[in-house]
Design a protein around this motif. Sequence first.
Motif, short mmCIF file in Angstrom:
data_model
loop_
_atom_site.label_atom_id
_atom_site.label_comp_id
_atom_site.label_asym_id
_atom_site.label_seq_id
_atom_site.Cartn_x
_atom_site.Cartn_y
_atom_site.Cartn_z
N ASP A 1 -0.23 -9.80 1.25
CA ASP A 1 -0.71 -11.43 1.15
C ASP A 1 -2.28 -11.42 0.19
N HIS A 2 -2.71 -10.40 0.08
CA HIS A 2 -4.23 -10.16 -0.97
C HIS A 2 -4.18 -9.75 -1.94
N ALA A 3 -2.81 -8.58 -2.14
CA ALA A 3 -2.86 -8.52 -3.67
C ALA A 3 -2.41 -9.82 -4.17
N ILE A 4 -1.94 -10.39 -3.07
CA ILE A 4 -0.94 -11.93 -4.59
C ILE A 4 -2.00 -12.78 -4.88
N GLU A 5 -3.46 -12.88 -3.94
CA GLU A 5 -4.46 -13.31 -3.76
C GLU A 5 -5.46 -12.84 -4.90
N LYS A 6 -5.27 -11.55 -5.26
CA LYS A 6 -5.48 -11.25 -6.19
C LYS A 6 -5.61 -11.12 -7.76
N PRO B 1 -8.80 7.26 6.97
CA PRO B 1 -10.10 6.81 7.83
C PRO B 1 -9.68 5.99 8.64
N ALA B 2 -11.22 5.22 9.63
CA ALA B 2 -10.77 5.07 11.01
C ALA B 2 -9.47 4.12 11.43
N GLN B 3 -10.27 3.04 9.53
CA GLN B 3 -10.69 1.53 10.13
C GLN B 3 -8.95 1.42 9.01
N ALA B 4 -8.07 1.91 9.33
CA ALA B 4 -6.45 2.72 8.06
C ALA B 4 -5.64 1.85 9.25
N GLY C 1 -4.74 -1.55 1.52
CA GLY C 1 -6.03 -1.56 1.64
C GLY C 1 -6.50 -0.96 1.61
N ALA C 2 -6.65 -0.05 2.76
CA ALA C 2 -7.53 1.32 2.96
C ALA C 2 -7.63 1.90 1.97
N LEU C 3 -6.41 2.66 1.57
CA LEU C 3 -7.12 3.05 -0.15
C LEU C 3 -7.30 2.74 -1.14
N LYS C 4 -7.37 0.68 -1.22
CA LYS C 4 -7.67 0.30 -2.04
C LYS C 4 -7.04 0.44 -2.92
N ILE C 5 -5.40 1.09 -3.15
CA ILE C 5 -4.36 0.66 -3.72
C ILE C 5 -4.70 0.00 -4.55
#
Length: 350
Positions: free
Chosen positions: A291-296, A43-46, A222-226
């Motif tokens: 970092d986002h995964a760690i925050e979650k 996707p373009a946002q990746a 992130g883009a693939l919401k894994i």
Amino acid sequence: MSRTLRTTLKSAAAVAVATLSISASTTLATAADVTLRLHQMLPAQASVPKNILEPWMARIAEESDGRIEIQHYPSMQLGGKPPELIDQAIDGVADIVWTLPGYTPGRFPRTEVFELPFVMTNAEAVSRAFWQLAEETMMDQDFKDMKVLGLWVHGPGLIHSKEPIDSLDDLGGIKLRAPTRVTNEMFRSLGATPIGMPVPAVPEALSKGVIDATVVPWEVTGALKINELVGNHTDFGEDPLYTATFVLAMNRDTYEALPDDLKAVIDKNSGPELSAFAGKQMQIDDAGPRDHAIEKGATIVELPPEEIARWKEAAAPTTAKWIAEMDEKGLDGGGLYKRAMELIKENTEE
């Protein structure tokens, strides 16, 4: 109709015609001489489209004074599946494609040397080495049917899994997606059940239980919401487990049809510097999703050196087997491996 009204209408019509004429001439003056279509799978946002391909396209437009326009078709919008991208570039379905050589197993055998276990150091150095080895051995062989613009690898590959993988023993029976023939072979030798598929298919495969784990770099998670589908991430620290190779390729006839000054623009924005930049950028883009995964609340499994040593020993036969396979094809597997390691070392130490 009064003379005044007729005069007013004539004046309005004249203004409209003049405006249209100016608009048309402006459009003609600014229209691109060449329009190229770039096709890719994400996707373009990746991060790769957003931070590598789009800036590259903008540079081409700017340095050609608008004479080259590159239209971006993300998410396979021109049709087909990711493994078909390379043939789309060769056949002219697209003018430029970004894809993985490993999506077409056996067609680009020399590229696989960079996907072997524990060859990876950092993406910038390995990408520069990839381009250098390609100039020495691949351009007139593996890539003879296309114009290669860039060759690079992603940042350190790691395992993202539903259940934590704390040791080599935890891989037993795990259904794991890997991107290429070499990485599938490696995980098979390590005890997993590898399942090959292009990266866009990973989220659905995880959500439906087709796979229990996947290996990708952080940047694409992130883009693939894994990170929303798995909560465990096994990291190999300073000894990256693997990487995968990428190619930005152009239809050769399209390139050859360009006037020399526009070829020069493409050439200036191709080659080792583009390759090094793209690899470096992919590794930089690992940080945000991590970092986002760690925050979650994700679990980051950092394997200790003694455990990594076990993985290296278990993965060594994959390298030996690859060298033997290349030797059987007359490609001097040992020489390719030795030269790749030399180039990686040289570029890593710079």
